[in-house]
Design a protein around this motif. Structure first.
Motif, short mmCIF file in Angstrom:
data_model
loop_
_atom_site.label_atom_id
_atom_site.label_comp_id
_atom_site.label_asym_id
_atom_site.label_seq_id
_atom_site.Cartn_x
_atom_site.Cartn_y
_atom_site.Cartn_z
N LEU A 58 82.33 32.01 98.13
CA LEU A 58 81.24 31.10 98.48
C LEU A 58 81.25 30.00 97.42
O LEU A 58 81.03 30.28 96.24
N CYS A 59 81.53 28.76 97.83
CA CYS A 59 81.63 27.67 96.85
C CYS A 59 80.24 27.28 96.36
O CYS A 59 79.23 27.70 96.93
N GLY A 60 80.19 26.47 95.32
CA GLY A 60 78.91 26.08 94.72
C GLY A 60 77.91 25.52 95.72
O GLY A 60 76.79 26.02 95.84
N PRO A 61 78.29 24.46 96.44
CA PRO A 61 77.35 23.86 97.39
C PRO A 61 76.89 24.84 98.49
O PRO A 61 75.73 24.85 98.87
N CYS A 62 77.79 25.70 98.97
CA CYS A 62 77.40 26.64 100.02
C CYS A 62 76.51 27.75 99.45
O CYS A 62 75.60 28.23 100.13
N GLU A 63 76.78 28.14 98.19
CA GLU A 63 75.90 29.13 97.56
C GLU A 63 74.49 28.56 97.43
O GLU A 63 73.49 29.24 97.68
N GLU B 141 88.86 31.91 100.02
CA GLU B 141 88.28 30.61 100.31
C GLU B 141 86.84 30.80 100.74
O GLU B 141 86.44 31.88 101.19
N CYS B 142 86.07 29.74 100.56
CA CYS B 142 84.65 29.79 100.90
C CYS B 142 84.49 30.17 102.38
O CYS B 142 85.09 29.54 103.25
N VAL B 143 83.67 31.18 102.63
CA VAL B 143 83.52 31.67 104.01
C VAL B 143 82.78 30.66 104.89
O VAL B 143 82.79 30.78 106.11
N CYS B 144 82.15 29.66 104.25
CA CYS B 144 81.43 28.65 105.03
C CYS B 144 82.26 27.40 105.27
O CYS B 144 82.33 26.91 106.39
N CYS B 145 82.89 26.87 104.20
CA CYS B 145 83.54 25.56 104.34
C CYS B 145 85.03 25.59 104.07
O CYS B 145 85.71 24.58 104.26
N GLY B 146 85.56 26.73 103.62
CA GLY B 146 87.00 26.83 103.44
C GLY B 146 87.53 26.34 102.10
O GLY B 146 88.72 26.43 101.84
ZN LIG Z 1 81.62 26.24 100.79
#
Ligand SMILES: [Zn+2]
Length: 271
Positions: free
Chosen positions: A25-30, A14-19
């Motif tokens: 790392l999901c698109g928006p967090c990347e 899961e995205c380390v920022c938003c889960g």
């Molecule tokens: Zn994210």
């Protein structure tokens, strides 16, 4: 896609920022990490071990970004687990900071700060080495060469005059350079004392020879600068010409009075 799905089955991520599931790392967090590292900046001003009491720069440092929000999360998680996707994103950010710092400098050594043996045993990898190897594989090191010249361990001899030698060389060699600044003797503060003498050049016959070569030291996170100052001393003792350092993230914001950015390195005249 099948490969990625298989991977996801084997190790759910899961995205380390938003889960958000499926990516480290999901698109928006990347995208957020890219934005946070879009403008590398000079960061030594807030690192006490890299400034002397008169406010002169001892070791110039360029940071890819501020250690906060998505960048902090990504760096923290990468240091723990070494996720490949985070490595790709962070190595690009590091590469931008390195090219900004190096400007038109050619043939320089990029010297990663060595991890402690205990950290290496715990993680099984060294985050900074991993990022630099990643960049190297993709041809992202520009005119620099990954040079694994330092190791942990106390130096056998430490000349008392080495700080003065280093400041003299920095003054002589750095001025026309984007990393340039007024330099004076290295190191102060309790942490600087603790790490002093904790690194040295590798001495095996296979160790790279950095004598007389321009060197840029690379680390992940800048706090007090004590670790970088010690690495600079070790590089200097081994005969390398310390030009400055580059980090992924700095924990404190730059002074408003500092030069705002090094991006584009317009001040570089080479050398
Ligand atoms: Zn994210």
């Amino acid at each position: 896609m099948a490969g990625r799905e298989l991977l996801a089955l084997a190790a759910p991520v899961e995205c380390v920022c938003c889960g958000t599931e499926d990516f480290a790392l999901c698109g928006p967090c990347e995208r957020a990490v890219r934005i946070l590292t879009r403008t590398p900046f000079r960061a030594e001003g807030q690192a006490p071990a890299l400034m002397d009491v008169n406010g002169s720069v001892i070791l110039p440092v360029v940071a890819a970004g501020m250690y906060r929000e998505e960048l902090a999360q990504a760096v923290l998680s990468f240091k723990k687990h070494g996720q490949g996707q985070l490595g790709a994103v962070l190595s690009k950010a590091l590469g931008r900071a390195i090219s900004g710092a190096a400007g038109t400098l050619q043939g320089y050594c990029l010297i990663p700060v060595p991890t402690t043996n205990s950290a290496f045993r715990k993680r099984g990898f060294s985050p900074v080495h991993l990022l630099l190897r990643n960049l190297d594989r993709r041809g992202g090191l520009g005119a620099g060469n990954l040079t694994n010249a330092l190791r942990k361990g106390s130096a056998l001899t430490e000349g008392a005059a080495s700080n003065h030698d280093l400041s003299g060389r920095l003054r002589a060699l750095v001025p026309a350079h984007p990393l340039a600044g007024g330099q004076k003797g290295l190191g102060r503060g309790a942490r600087a004392k603790r790490v002093r003498g904790s690194m040295q050049a590798r001495l095996s016959p296979l160790a790279p020879d950095i004598r007389g070569r321009p060197c840029i030291i690379v680390d992940d996170v800048l706090t007090t600068g004590a670790t970088l100052a010690e690495a600079a001393r070790a590089v200097h003792r081994a005969g390398g010409v310390v030009m400055g350092a580059v980090v992924l993230a700095a924990t404190r914001p730059p002074d408003a009075a500092d030069p705002p950015a090094v991006h584009g390195a317009t001040a570089g005249t080479g050398g």
